[in-house]
Design an enzyme around this catalytic site. Structure first.
Site, PDB file in Angstrom:
ATOM      1  N   THR A 131     -60.966  33.685  -0.143  1.00 43.81           N
ATOM      2  CA  THR A 131     -59.559  34.435  -0.443  1.00 43.81           C
ATOM      3  C   THR A 131     -58.040  34.826   1.246  1.00 43.81           C
ATOM      4  O   THR A 131     -59.171  34.835   1.455  1.00 43.81           O
ATOM      5  CB  THR A 131     -60.027  35.717  -0.813  1.00 43.81           C
ATOM      6  N   LYS A 173     -58.476  38.953  15.122  1.00 42.73           N
ATOM      7  CA  LYS A 173     -58.886  38.042  15.110  1.00 42.73           C
ATOM      8  C   LYS A 173     -59.792  38.217  17.168  1.00 42.73           C
ATOM      9  O   LYS A 173     -61.389  37.897  17.211  1.00 42.73           O
ATOM     10  CB  LYS A 173     -58.351  36.073  16.051  1.00 42.73           C
TER      11      LYS A 173
END
Ligand SMILES: NC(=O)c1ccc[n+]([C@@H]2O[C@H](COP(=O)([O-])OP(=O)(O)OC[C@H]3O[C@@H](n4cnc5c(N)ncnc54)[C@H](OP(=O)(O)O)[C@@H]3O)[C@@H](O)[C@H]2O)c1
Length: 332
Positions: free
Chosen positions: A92, A221
């Site tokens: 999602t 990240k």
């Protein structure tokens, strides 16, 4: 033949990429002795469930024609909790405010004894430790190769291929949009605003490019790398971040005269997490161009290893997801 059942939660670019990859790799999977069945798919409008395995070609066609995979009522959480399967593929949208709906989906999967494979970095950038503990408490696996570097297998490389090494430092370019903008600015001597507009027209940059150009996506990240590889307990708020919006063509030209390029570099090691524009020698392995991502990993035994590749894309991201699914399937 080992039957492994999965659900795909989120059926956008990546979710459909996973479905397409499973279809195109059917023969290979069979050769590997794995019968991969998708028993549930959900998007924001509804869901399809079939305990015998969903016809993926039909599901993809329905999504394309009707805008939804839904064949009736049903939600992502109902699939995750109530449908019998082994692996939840959580794809999602990334939300870095509260991690939802991914966070709840992943925790529900762990609590109902299911393994999770994901490309959704939001929950990991905010609550990595909690997710890892929930997976460990429930004795299930948590794989997230696709959250960092798209197709570039950073976690597999470090945790599997480089097992036994101590990682000293990791530097990299983890955002393709900013790398494209900096590359075009340097090559064409164009101002930031003009190149950003071009990138938006090409679909490389979002209409609201803030997450990318301010370095937030890179910071998320980097946090996942710090937590997974350096065992830290960081969130993206712990990263010192500078974006690329203030970089001028003059600065790039000055660098170029000295054989240097400006790159948005992420650095982890020594408990310092930094995302900032840096001058890099033109021939340095980190000086990759266009939308490419790169990670340079300094280890105690193997020395420096640098890998580069496509950091985004439906099929490229699905490559990492499929690899994680197969890792779990082989381990089961
Ligand atoms: N695209 C890439 O190249 C790439 C690369 C690496 C990582 N990622 C990450 O992978 C994830 C998916 O990316 P994407 O490009 O596939 O995004 P996307 O195209 O926007 O697709 C997201 C999907 O999630 C569905 N969705 C939204 N809310 C939902 C909910 N509450 N329950 C169930 N489904 C819901 C959407 O439904 P609708 O279809 O009904 O809108 C859509 O199908 C993101 O977290 C992204 O950051 C993407």
């Amino acid at each position: 033949m080992k039957t492994v059942r999965i659900s795909i939660i989120g059926f956008g670019a990546v979710g459909q990429g996973v479905a397409n990859s499973i279809l195109s790799k059917n023969e290979y999977l069979n050769e590997q002795g794995i019968d991969l069945q998708v028993v549930g798919i959900s998007d924001s409008k509804g869901a399809e469930v079939n305990a015998q395995g969903i016809d993926l070609e039909k599901a993809l066609k329905r999504k394309k024609e009707k805008g939804t995979v839904s064949k009736g009522k049903g939600s992502a959480l109902e699939i995750i909790r109530d449908v019998e399967h082994e692996i939840v593929v959580e794809v999602t949208p990334t939300n870095i405010n509260d991690g939802q709906p991914g966070l709840q989906n992943m925790l529900s999967a762990f609590n109902s004894g299911k393994h999770v494979v994901t490309s959704n970095k939001g929950p990991l950038a905010l609550r990595f430790s909690e997710l890892r503990e929930a997976s460990q408490d429930n004795g299930v696996m948590f794989r997230y190769e696709a959250t960092v570097g798209g197709a570039v297998p950073i976690f597999n490389l470090v945790h599997e291929a480089l097992a036994g090494n101590r990682v000293i430092r990791i530097e990299g370019i983890l955002n393709g949009t900013t790398n494209y903008i900096l590359t075009r600015m340097a090559e064409e001597r164009l101002p930031y605003e003009l190149v950003l507009k071009e990138a938006q027209e090409l679909g490389i940059a979002e209409t609201d490019p803030t997450y990318d150009v301010e370095g937030i996506d890179s910071a998320c990240k980097l946090v996942i790398i710090a937590n997974s590889i350096f065992g830290e307990n960081a969130t993206y708020h712990d990263v010192r971040v500078t974006g690329i919006t203030k970089i001028t063509p003059e600065a790039l030209e000055l660098g170029s005269k000295n054989n240097l390029v400006v790159k948005l570099i992420c650095e982890a090691g020594n408990s310092n997490l930094i995302v900032a524009p840096r001058l890099v020698p033109k021939k340095h392995p980190l000086a990759v161009g266009g939308t490419l991502n790169v990670a340079s990993i300094l280890t105690d035994l193997a020395g420096r290893i640098t890998i580069s590749g496509k950091g985004a894309g439906s099929i490229e991201t699905a490559s990492s997801i499929l690899s994680d699914i197969l890792y779990i399937a082989r381990t089961l």
